[in-house]
Design a protein around this motif. Structure first.
Motif, PDB file in Angstrom:
ATOM      1  N   PHE A  39       0.672  -1.462   0.341  1.00 29.76           N
ATOM      2  CA  PHE A  39      -0.116   0.026   0.221  1.00 29.76           C
ATOM      3  C   PHE A  39       0.755   0.845   0.120  1.00 29.76           C
ATOM      4  CE2 PHE A  39      -2.152   2.937   2.371  1.00 29.76           C
ATOM      5  CZ  PHE A  39      -3.510   3.133   1.936  1.00 29.76           C
ATOM      6  N   VAL A  40       2.110   1.177   0.599  1.00 31.60           N
ATOM      7  CA  VAL A  40       2.878   2.592   0.914  1.00 31.60           C
ATOM      8  C   VAL A  40       3.408   2.390  -0.159  1.00 31.60           C
ATOM      9  CG1 VAL A  40       4.817   3.376   2.306  1.00 31.60           C
ATOM     10  CG2 VAL A  40       2.784   2.007   3.059  1.00 31.60           C
ATOM     11  N   ASP A  41       3.661   1.360  -0.884  1.00 23.76           N
ATOM     12  CA  ASP A  41       5.360   1.241  -2.302  1.00 23.76           C
ATOM     13  C   ASP A  41       4.443   1.454  -3.376  1.00 23.76           C
ATOM     14  OD1 ASP A  41       7.207  -0.041  -0.736  1.00 23.76           O
ATOM     15  OD2 ASP A  41       6.499  -1.601  -1.416  1.00 23.76           O
ATOM     16  N   GLU A  42       2.643   1.974  -3.076  1.00 24.77           N
ATOM     17  CA  GLU A  42       2.373   2.426  -4.802  1.00 24.77           C
ATOM     18  C   GLU A  42       1.781   3.961  -4.161  1.00 24.77           C
ATOM     19  OE1 GLU A  42       0.821   1.403  -6.927  1.00 24.77           O
ATOM     20  OE2 GLU A  42       1.466  -0.549  -6.694  1.00 24.77           O
ATOM     21  N   GLY A  43       1.915   4.467  -3.214  1.00 20.62           N
ATOM     22  CA  GLY A  43       2.110   5.960  -2.729  1.00 20.62           C
ATOM     23  C   GLY A  43       0.699   6.257  -2.105  1.00 20.62           C
ATOM     24  N   ALA A 273     -12.179   9.655  -1.041  1.00 20.02           N
ATOM     25  CA  ALA A 273     -12.027   9.136  -1.048  1.00 20.02           C
ATOM     26  C   ALA A 273     -12.095   7.239  -0.557  1.00 20.02           C
ATOM     27  CB  ALA A 273     -10.675   8.512  -0.550  1.00 20.02           C
ATOM     28  N   PRO A 274     -12.899   6.416  -1.462  1.00 23.12           N
ATOM     29  CA  PRO A 274     -13.198   5.022  -1.550  1.00 23.12           C
ATOM     30  C   PRO A 274     -12.315   4.433  -0.419  1.00 23.12           C
ATOM     31  CG  PRO A 274     -12.535   4.648  -3.206  1.00 23.12           C
ATOM     32  CD  PRO A 274     -12.224   6.031  -2.910  1.00 23.12           C
ATOM     33  N   ILE A 275     -13.192   4.039   0.994  1.00 22.37           N
ATOM     34  CA  ILE A 275     -12.596   2.394   1.519  1.00 22.37           C
ATOM     35  C   ILE A 275     -12.337   1.059   1.206  1.00 22.37           C
ATOM     36  CG2 ILE A 275     -12.194   0.904   4.078  1.00 22.37           C
ATOM     37  CD1 ILE A 275     -13.569   3.850   5.035  1.00 22.37           C
ATOM     38  N   ALA A 276     -10.898   0.978   0.633  1.00 17.90           N
ATOM     39  CA  ALA A 276     -11.587  -0.447   0.126  1.00 17.90           C
ATOM     40  C   ALA A 276     -10.207  -1.413   0.594  1.00 17.90           C
ATOM     41  CB  ALA A 276     -10.896  -0.666  -1.062  1.00 17.90           C
ATOM     42  N   SER A 277     -10.546  -3.080   1.485  1.00 13.71           N
ATOM     43  CA  SER A 277      -9.145  -3.287   1.615  1.00 13.71           C
ATOM     44  C   SER A 277      -8.594  -4.942   0.541  1.00 13.71           C
ATOM     45  CB  SER A 277     -10.078  -4.292   2.765  1.00 13.71           C
ATOM     46  OG  SER A 277     -11.363  -5.047   2.632  1.00 13.71           O
ATOM     47  N   ALA A 278      -7.739  -5.905   0.924  1.00 15.81           N
ATOM     48  CA  ALA A 278      -7.289  -6.618   0.325  1.00 15.81           C
ATOM     49  C   ALA A 278      -6.730  -7.569   1.017  1.00 15.81           C
ATOM     50  CB  ALA A 278      -5.804  -6.087  -0.249  1.00 15.81           C
ATOM     51  N   THR A 279      -6.665  -8.667   0.673  1.00 13.94           N
ATOM     52  CA  THR A 279      -6.224  -9.768   1.211  1.00 13.94           C
ATOM     53  C   THR A 279      -4.908 -10.103   0.754  1.00 13.94           C
ATOM     54  OG1 THR A 279      -7.619 -11.305  -0.085  1.00 13.94           O
ATOM     55  CG2 THR A 279      -8.729 -10.247   2.271  1.00 13.94           C
ATOM     56  N   SER A 280      -4.504  -9.910  -0.168  1.00 16.49           N
ATOM     57  CA  SER A 280      -3.541 -10.599  -1.026  1.00 16.49           C
ATOM     58  C   SER A 280      -2.344  -8.870  -1.545  1.00 16.49           C
ATOM     59  CB  SER A 280      -2.811 -11.376  -2.072  1.00 16.49           C
ATOM     60  OG  SER A 280      -3.823 -10.919  -3.127  1.00 16.49           O
ATOM     61  N   VAL A 281      -1.727  -9.015  -1.597  1.00 16.58           N
ATOM     62  CA  VAL A 281      -0.800  -7.700  -2.653  1.00 16.58           C
ATOM     63  C   VAL A 281      -0.459  -7.885  -3.634  1.00 16.58           C
ATOM     64  CG1 VAL A 281       1.878  -7.282  -3.118  1.00 16.58           C
ATOM     65  CG2 VAL A 281       1.981  -8.644  -1.248  1.00 16.58           C
ATOM     66  N   ASP A 282      -1.121  -9.031  -4.293  1.00 17.48           N
ATOM     67  CA  ASP A 282      -2.347  -8.787  -5.906  1.00 17.48           C
ATOM     68  C   ASP A 282      -3.611  -7.461  -5.718  1.00 17.48           C
ATOM     69  OD1 ASP A 282       0.256 -10.090  -6.806  1.00 17.48           O
ATOM     70  OD2 ASP A 282      -0.731 -11.761  -7.395  1.00 17.48           O
ATOM     71  N   GLN A 283      -4.157  -8.261  -4.684  1.00 12.43           N
ATOM     72  CA  GLN A 283      -5.427  -7.310  -4.617  1.00 12.43           C
ATOM     73  C   GLN A 283      -5.070  -5.696  -4.770  1.00 12.43           C
ATOM     74  OE1 GLN A 283      -7.732  -9.394  -1.719  1.00 12.43           O
ATOM     75  NE2 GLN A 283      -8.306 -11.232  -2.760  1.00 12.43           N
ATOM     76  N   LEU A 284      -4.308  -6.161  -3.145  1.00 16.06           N
ATOM     77  CA  LEU A 284      -3.934  -4.601  -3.152  1.00 16.06           C
ATOM     78  C   LEU A 284      -3.263  -3.394  -4.845  1.00 16.06           C
ATOM     79  CD1 LEU A 284      -1.560  -1.913  -2.113  1.00 16.06           C
ATOM     80  CD2 LEU A 284      -3.120  -2.007  -1.008  1.00 16.06           C
ATOM     81  N   LYS A 285      -2.398  -4.131  -5.359  1.00 18.86           N
ATOM     82  CA  LYS A 285      -2.338  -3.990  -6.604  1.00 18.86           C
ATOM     83  C   LYS A 285      -3.330  -3.429  -7.228  1.00 18.86           C
ATOM     84  CE  LYS A 285       2.723  -5.394  -6.695  1.00 18.86           C
ATOM     85  NZ  LYS A 285       3.501  -6.458  -7.272  1.00 18.86           N
ATOM     86  N   LEU A 287      -6.136  -2.753  -6.231  1.00 24.16           N
ATOM     87  CA  LEU A 287      -7.061  -1.319  -6.286  1.00 24.16           C
ATOM     88  C   LEU A 287      -6.368  -0.322  -6.977  1.00 24.16           C
ATOM     89  CD1 LEU A 287      -7.833  -2.821  -2.415  1.00 24.16           C
ATOM     90  CD2 LEU A 287      -9.111  -2.525  -4.060  1.00 24.16           C
ATOM     91  N   ALA A 288      -5.105  -0.274  -6.380  1.00 21.03           N
ATOM     92  CA  ALA A 288      -4.087   0.883  -6.560  1.00 21.03           C
ATOM     93  C   ALA A 288      -4.130   1.365  -8.325  1.00 21.03           C
ATOM     94  CB  ALA A 288      -2.649   0.479  -6.218  1.00 21.03           C
ATOM     95  N   LYS A 289      -4.201   0.159  -8.467  1.00 25.18           N
ATOM     96  CA  LYS A 289      -4.860   0.572 -10.115  1.00 25.18           C
ATOM     97  C   LYS A 289      -6.272   1.518 -10.676  1.00 25.18           C
ATOM     98  CE  LYS A 289      -4.791  -1.542 -14.942  1.00 25.18           C
ATOM     99  NZ  LYS A 289      -4.863  -3.097 -15.243  1.00 25.18           N
ATOM    100  N   GLY A 290      -7.211   0.939  -9.773  1.00 24.70           N
ATOM    101  CA  GLY A 290      -8.562   1.517  -9.872  1.00 24.70           C
ATOM    102  C   GLY A 290      -8.837   2.673  -9.708  1.00 24.70           C
ATOM    103  N   VAL A 291      -7.810   3.203  -8.938  1.00 19.39           N
ATOM    104  CA  VAL A 291      -8.433   4.293  -8.607  1.00 19.39           C
ATOM    105  C   VAL A 291      -7.388   5.711  -8.974  1.00 19.39           C
ATOM    106  CG1 VAL A 291      -8.994   3.650  -6.153  1.00 19.39           C
ATOM    107  CG2 VAL A 291      -6.723   4.284  -6.251  1.00 19.39           C
ATOM    108  N   ARG A 292      -6.869   5.078  -9.309  1.00 20.85           N
ATOM    109  CA  ARG A 292      -5.586   5.571 -10.809  1.00 20.85           C
ATOM    110  C   ARG A 292      -6.825   5.870 -11.825  1.00 20.85           C
ATOM    111  NH1 ARG A 292      -0.853   2.862  -8.225  1.00 20.85           N
ATOM    112  NH2 ARG A 292      -0.047   5.271  -7.288  1.00 20.85           N
ATOM    113  N   LEU A 293      -7.387   4.287 -12.163  1.00 19.71           N
ATOM    114  CA  LEU A 293      -8.025   4.728 -13.718  1.00 19.71           C
ATOM    115  C   LEU A 293      -8.649   5.582 -13.990  1.00 19.71           C
ATOM    116  CD1 LEU A 293      -8.814   2.618 -16.638  1.00 19.71           C
ATOM    117  CD2 LEU A 293     -10.377   1.465 -15.005  1.00 19.71           C
TER     118      LEU A 293
END
Length: 308
Positions: A39-43, A273-285, A287-293
């Protein structure tokens, strides 16, 4: 990536808040640390939790991660009180606010909370009593900003009026349930109020408890996760219209249904900002792509129409 203010406060965040409700439930310490690192690595910098999540385990995991990484000053920590922790630990009375904040601070291993939120309305406690308790926390440096969650527009107006009359801090944010499927709690009166009064909206259940990821399309899919039992109410004409629209817009944008859903949500007026959770690093990535789309106006309208 655009950063957005939370109400009229000094808090300015990226358009994604990590939902800590999975910590102590479907995510253990090791995976939790990995996902928060990603999450932090994605900014991103804002994490939302509550004292009731995992009966305190969510706050505890986040506190351990903050201590291990030494990055408390770089993060925005949101938590909540007032839901039903125990028969004697609930509500928004001043005496309980004073106790609850100390418990959260201890679990989070910090001396201040960036955004402290009333998790649910407490009809037995007047706004003045709660806001006075929050005011003391702000003055003592234990809390920076306050917010509400699951409040009606009238409750928010009443609380804001009390804040003005009594010279107390106001709720700068509100957490409603809001996503492409569940829209009635926000669209209309609350959305208009948020825009008019500069209230930062940070919606929860941004992916409809997982339905908008597209992995639940029949009853046979319910076993795919602990949240599967909640999916039955979405499997109807409206739900299938939404899934179809998500598939079509996703194909045109090389994006998953979850990514398209978040892109639609981020584009809605009044949403900070929406709240969204992830249970894996792939899911987190994802989510990051989604809010940038950035979706076209045509794509946004297609999704909006599907969810009516």
């Amino acid at each position: 990536m655009d950063r957005r203010p939370l109400g009229r406060s000094e808090l300015v965040i990226e358009p994604l808040v990590f939902g800590g409700n999975v910590f102590g439930w479907t995510v253990d310490r090791e995976v939790g640390f990995a996902v928060l690192d990603a999450f932090v690595d994605e900014g991103f910098t804002a994490i939302d939790t509550a004292d009731v999540y995992g009966k305190g385990k969510s706050e505890t995991l986040i506190g351990e991660w903050l201590k291990a990484r030494g990055n408390r000053e770089a993060m925005y920590i949101f938590t909540k009180l007032g839901s039903d922790m125990a028969p004697d630990k609930k509500g928004l009375k001043a005496a309980y606010v004073k106790l609850a904040v100390e418990d959260s601070l201890r679990r989070l291993q910090t001396d201040y909370i960036d955004l402290y939120q009333s998790h649910r309305p407490d009809p037995e406690t007047p706004h003045e009593e709660t806001l006075e308790a929050f005011d003391m926390l702000i003055r003592s440096g234990k809390v920076r900003v306050i917010g509400s969650s699951n409040f009606t527009p009238q409750m928010i107006r009443d609380a804001h009026e009390t804040a003005v009359i009594k010279s107390l801090p106001r709720y700068e944010t509100e957490q409603p349930e809001y996503n492409l499927y569940d829209r009635s709690a926000f669209e209309g009166e609350l959305q208009d109020l948020a825009i008019k009064e500069d209230i930062g909206i940070i919606p929860y259940f941004s992916l409809a408890a997982g339905f908008l990821t597209g992995k639940y399309r029949s009853t046979s899919d319910f076993s795919k996760s602990p949240r599967g039992a909640r999916m039955e109410r979405y499997l109807n004409d409206k739900g299938f219209r939404i899934l179809d629209a998500l598939d079509r817009v996703g194909k045109a944008n090389d994006a998953t249904p979850a990514e398209v859903s978040l892109a639609w949500l981020v584009a809605q007026p009044g949403v900070a900002a929406p709240i969204a959770s992830a249970t894996s690093v792939d899911q987190l990535k994802s989510l990051a792509k989604g809010v940038r789309l950035k979706l076209s106006e045509e794509d946004l309208q297609t999704l909006t129409d599907a969810g009516k």
